[in-house]
Design an enzyme around this catalytic site. Sequence first.
Site, PDB file in Angstrom:
ATOM      1  N   LYS A 144      -7.895   1.494  -3.131  1.00  0.00           N
ATOM      2  CA  LYS A 144      -7.576   1.038  -1.763  1.00  0.00           C
ATOM      3  C   LYS A 144      -7.726   2.178  -0.749  1.00  0.00           C
ATOM      4  O   LYS A 144      -8.348   2.007   0.299  1.00  0.00           O
ATOM      5  CB  LYS A 144      -6.148   0.491  -1.755  1.00  0.00           C
ATOM      6  CG  LYS A 144      -5.502   0.343  -0.406  1.00  0.00           C
ATOM      7  CD  LYS A 144      -5.650  -1.027   0.181  1.00  0.00           C
ATOM      8  CE  LYS A 144      -5.149  -1.069   1.606  1.00  0.00           C
ATOM      9  NZ  LYS A 144      -5.329  -2.309   2.267  1.00  0.00           N
ATOM     10  N   LYS A 171      -1.648   5.092   8.671  1.00  0.00           N
ATOM     11  CA  LYS A 171      -0.884   5.144   7.415  1.00  0.00           C
ATOM     12  C   LYS A 171      -1.842   5.343   6.226  1.00  0.00           C
ATOM     13  O   LYS A 171      -1.624   6.214   5.382  1.00  0.00           O
ATOM     14  CB  LYS A 171      -0.091   3.832   7.236  1.00  0.00           C
ATOM     15  CG  LYS A 171       0.583   3.744   5.883  1.00  0.00           C
ATOM     16  CD  LYS A 171       1.191   2.377   5.588  1.00  0.00           C
ATOM     17  CE  LYS A 171       1.599   2.321   4.111  1.00  0.00           C
ATOM     18  NZ  LYS A 171       2.164   1.056   3.704  1.00  0.00           N
ATOM     19  N   THR A 176       0.872  -1.177   0.000  1.00  0.00           N
ATOM     20  CA  THR A 176       0.000   0.000   0.000  1.00  0.00           C
ATOM     21  C   THR A 176       0.906   1.222   0.000  1.00  0.00           C
ATOM     22  O   THR A 176       1.634   1.442   0.967  1.00  0.00           O
ATOM     23  CB  THR A 176      -0.895   0.024   1.256  1.00  0.00           C
ATOM     24  OG1 THR A 176      -1.643  -1.189   1.305  1.00  0.00           O
ATOM     25  CG2 THR A 176      -1.849   1.208   1.218  1.00  0.00           C
TER      26      THR A 176
END
Length: 290
Positions: free
Chosen positions: A162, A237, A87
């Site tokens: 995402k 994050k 990611t």
Amino acid sequence: MKIGFIGLGNMGAPMAANLAKAGHEVAGFDVAGTTAEGVTSVGSAAEVAQGKDVVITMLPNGDILRAVASDIIPEMDKGAVLLDCSTVDVASARAVAGLCEQAELGFLDAPVSGGIGGAAGGTLTFMVGGTQAALDKAMPLFDIMGQKAVHCGDAGNGQAAKICNNMILGVTMVATCEAFALADKLGLSREAMFDVVSTSSGYSWTMNAYCPAPGVGPQSPADNDYQPGFAAALMLKDMRLSQQAAEAADADTPMGKVACEEYRTFVEDEDGGARDFSAMLPRLAAKSRT
Ligand code: NAD
């Protein structure tokens, strides 16, 4: 297929092991010296990349991805595919895609959802950006490592999907937790709150499938003293990536911004980093209105 795998951490190691178990020839490298079952360890990322059909990366962030990409791209055979499952920020994914195109390599950004359990069980969902040709080549690997791969468009769109999903998740968890904390103070039982909301218009994945209140709804990290699960530090994050992308794209994301600050406080100023992100409930329940 001959596969290189770089980044054998909590997610990468079981993913690489599943590819090896399915009969692929897998060579791996991690700076920390970690290994994975059935995977041949080699001494550097550059060595992992040589002579492979697909090189997979599963790394902590975009800066590390960019550094590793610049080491491995010159080593890869023309026509091979660099498949990044980390990611990372959309800009890094698109920058690495550009370098791959110049070098006549395929590139896919394919971040995952499903966590460590999904990586071990081969049930991850991949959100994929990149060309159809690269996707066709990687599809047999997605079938082994996961249960679903959704093609979201050009390079970078996997990361976009995402972080948009996880921004909704992060915001919804804060909303669910603050509603439970309010209900507590209004004298409503958590069971009654769950029974009503989970079948009313306030329902959500965070309420119905991952309820942050212990002893209520299906089993969730709340029932295990908020052991992750999905750690608040990882949610922070992803929330930061959403805000970075929103800034770059000049998109107004007021709820994302506030939720990001809630996770930042929980992780950096309090004790939340290693707890599940649903521990936002005991955090908010213990607070007074400011
Ligand atoms: P991790 O920290 O366990 O693994 C990352 C690995 O990369 C480490 O083993 C580290 O030593 C290695 N590494 C760092 N720099 C390197 C370099 N230059 N060369 C080679 N190896 C290097 O993290 P993780 O939980 O496996 O997560 C990996 C990625 O997947 C992250 O981007 C994360 O956001 C994403 N992700 C994690 C989860 C989860 O539940 N853990 C879920 C979805 C997505």
